[in-house]
Design a protein around this motif. Sequence first.
Motif, mmCIF file in Angstrom:
data_model
loop_
_atom_site.group_PDB
_atom_site.id
_atom_site.type_symbol
_atom_site.label_atom_id
_atom_site.label_comp_id
_atom_site.label_asym_id
_atom_site.label_seq_id
_atom_site.Cartn_x
_atom_site.Cartn_y
_atom_site.Cartn_z
ATOM 1 N N ASN A 30 1.118 5.634 -0.040
ATOM 2 C CA ASN A 30 0.545 6.842 0.039
ATOM 3 C C ASN A 30 1.206 7.676 -0.991
ATOM 4 O OD1 ASN A 30 -1.756 6.895 1.889
ATOM 5 N ND2 ASN A 30 -0.316 7.238 3.491
ATOM 6 N N LEU A 40 -4.108 6.346 -1.906
ATOM 7 C CA LEU A 40 -3.638 5.081 -1.325
ATOM 8 C C LEU A 40 -3.695 4.260 -2.349
ATOM 9 C CD1 LEU A 40 -2.444 3.908 1.162
ATOM 10 C CD2 LEU A 40 -4.437 3.467 2.191
ATOM 11 N N SER A 94 -7.654 2.349 -5.781
ATOM 12 C CA SER A 94 -6.815 3.504 -4.975
ATOM 13 C C SER A 94 -7.950 4.102 -3.847
ATOM 14 C CB SER A 94 -6.182 4.512 -5.911
ATOM 15 O OG SER A 94 -7.316 5.388 -6.489
ATOM 16 N N TYR A 106 0.851 -1.058 -0.023
ATOM 17 C CA TYR A 106 0.058 -0.036 -0.061
ATOM 18 C C TYR A 106 0.966 1.226 -0.081
ATOM 19 C CZ TYR A 106 -4.179 -2.977 0.857
ATOM 20 O OH TYR A 106 -5.078 -3.574 0.862
ATOM 21 N N SER A 145 -4.457 4.825 8.022
ATOM 22 C CA SER A 145 -3.276 5.840 7.387
ATOM 23 C C SER A 145 -3.374 7.108 8.409
ATOM 24 C CB SER A 145 -3.287 6.397 6.112
ATOM 25 O OG SER A 145 -2.251 7.303 5.719
ATOM 26 N N LEU A 181 1.474 4.461 7.063
ATOM 27 C CA LEU A 181 0.499 3.674 7.117
ATOM 28 C C LEU A 181 0.671 2.315 7.565
ATOM 29 C CD1 LEU A 181 0.094 1.456 4.285
ATOM 30 C CD2 LEU A 181 0.706 3.886 3.144
#
Length: 607
Positions: free
Chosen positions: A451, A476, A490, A449, A517, A508
Amino acid sequence: MECGPVLPDSLVLEIFLRLPHDAVLRAGLTCRQWLAVSRDEFLWRELFYSYYRIPRLVPRHPAAVSWYREFKRLFDCIPCVEVQTLREHTDQVLHLAFSHRGHRFSSCSKDCTVKLWDTERPDGNISLVHSSSMRQFNWGYTQFSQFNADDSLLLVSGVYLGPHHSSSGEIAVISLENYTLLSRVRNKPYDVFGCWLNETHLISGNLHWIGNMTSCSVLWLNKAFQDIESENVNVVKCLFKIQNINASTIRTVMVAHCRRHDNPDLLLDYEAQSQARRQKGQHHHQPLLFDLATSGSEEEEEQEEEEECQRGARSHGLPSPRLPQPTMSGLEHVIHSRKNVGQKELEIETQVAQLMGRAYTKPPDPSLTEPSESGEEDKTYLLFTTGSLTYSPHQIGIKRIRPEQMTTSGPVLGEERSSDEFFDSLDHVIDIHGHIIGMGLSPDHRYLYVNSRAWPAGCVISDPMSPPPIAEEIDLHVIDLKSLREERRSLRAHRAFTPNDECFFIFLDVSRDFVASGAEDKHGYIWDRHYNICLARLAHDDVVNSVAFSPADQELLLSASDDSTIKVWRSPRMIRLAQASARPPRPRSLLPSWLSRSKNSCINGKP
C-alpha cells in the motif's frame, strides 16, 4: 395440447446476450432448451467481461472450469456479508492476525490489550478466548501480533512508554498453551513491528543516531524463550547493521520464505500463465521470564551500543554527531537537531555519509538475483521499508538471510567485522515513489503487496524533512519476489487523507485468490488477484486499520476499525450452506408413500 414453434438456439442466444445475468438465470428455468442455452460458454464469457468490466486481454483464471462457474465464484464466494460484530475492545482496533491453522486469531488495540478469539465454535460464531493487558509493562498500546509457524507462540508488538514518554517499542512472546509471558524484547523504533524468522526465533530492531540525520539500524535475532540449552546457545545475535541517511529508518520488517517459486498459487504474469499452460500440455514447564530490554541497565546498554556505532562512524570519517536527548527517537531527534544545525551542515553530513557508506559497506549478495548452479533453491528474504531521499518510507529493502544466520549459535555479535565493512549493504532495493503505508505477502510468498500513497510525477526532493505531498488515493503495488520487479498491475479503490507527518499504517492481507485492505474512508476493500478488479466494499463507522483472511477458508474475512469493533464477513455461499444445514430435515415416512403408490396402482386397474 400442441406446442408452438420452437425458437432456434442461435436466436435464443442472441436474446440472452442482451439480458443481465440474473434475467438469463431466470429465463433458463422456462424449459430445457432455454436452460441449455443459458449455460452456453460463449454467453457467460460475454456476460463475465461486460459485468465485471474486465479488459478482454485478461485471460480466464487458469484454475477455472467454465465461464459460468467463474462468474459465480466472483459473485457468490466473496466474503462481503456481515455476520457478526465483536465489541470487546474499548478503543481503536489496530491489527488482526490469524493462526496458520485458522482456528484462532488475535487482535491488538489502543486499549493496550491483545485478545485471542476462537473461530471453531459449533454454532459458527466467533468467541473471545483470552485477553492480556500489557499496561503492567508500561506499554502505551499493542499494535501488531503474529503466530509462529506451529501456532504455539504469539508475538505481540507494542509501543513502550519509557521515561519522559519515550516512543520506543517492545515485543512480547506469549505461550498459547497457558497464556504466560515468555520474554520481552526491545524494539526501536516501534514501527519495525518485528516478525518470526522460524518457530523459535524472532527479529527485532534497534536504532542508533550517528549524526544529525544519519543513523544505523541494527536488526537482531532473538530466541523466543530461555530453555535448558540457553547456557550453550545465545539469547540474541546481531543479524545486520544498515546505514540510514536523510533521517530515514528501517521499519515494517517481514520474512519471506520463497520455497515454491516454480509452483505458485497464482501467476500474475499473463505471458507466464500461457507458457505454463503450454508446458502442462506437453508434460503430462513454567518458563523463566527474561527481559532483553531491561537485562542489566538498559541505559548502559543503550549507551554502549550508541558509542559502538559512533566509534564506527568516526573511524570512517563521519562527522561527530550532536547527541539527542535520551528521550527522543525517530523524527523527534531530527527535529531537535535541526534547531541547532544549519541546512548547509546537514547537506554536508548527507554527502559524507553517502561517501563513507559506499566505502565501508559490505558488497551486496550476488546470489539474490543470479540463478544458482543447481537451479532454483529455497531462499529466505528479510523485507522492510526504508528510504534514501527523505524520512518517509518510500523503498522496499531486501536482504537475504543465509541458513547459518538463522540461529543464535555462534558469536553474540555475529561474525567479526573488519574496519572496512562496518555496515551491511542492501541486496536489492525497489523504489515505490510514494509513502509506503502497508505490506502483505501472498500465502506462497511469491508476491509482495504494498500500500502506498504516490508522490507527484517528476517531483524533486531538495529537503529530506519536506517530502512531496502524497495522494489521497492509495495504490496497491504488486512485487514479484522471483524476478524482484514490480508487476504493472497496481490496484486502486481505497483512499487515505492524513498528511505526510501524520500518515499511519493500514494493514492488508492476501489469500489464494483475493487481496483485501483497509482505508481511511471507513471501508475495507476486496480485489480479485487474477482479474485485478475491486469486488466489494466493507462498511465501518470509522477508519479501517486492518483486514485478515482465514488461511483455512478465504470466504471468511475480518476487519478492524477505529470504531473499536471487529466485523466478521462471510460469503453468500457460506451463509446459504450454513442456513441449509441449520434447517431440520423434513421427516420421510415410508408407509404413507407406499400407501399412495398402492392407491394409484388400484385406480389404474393394476394389482
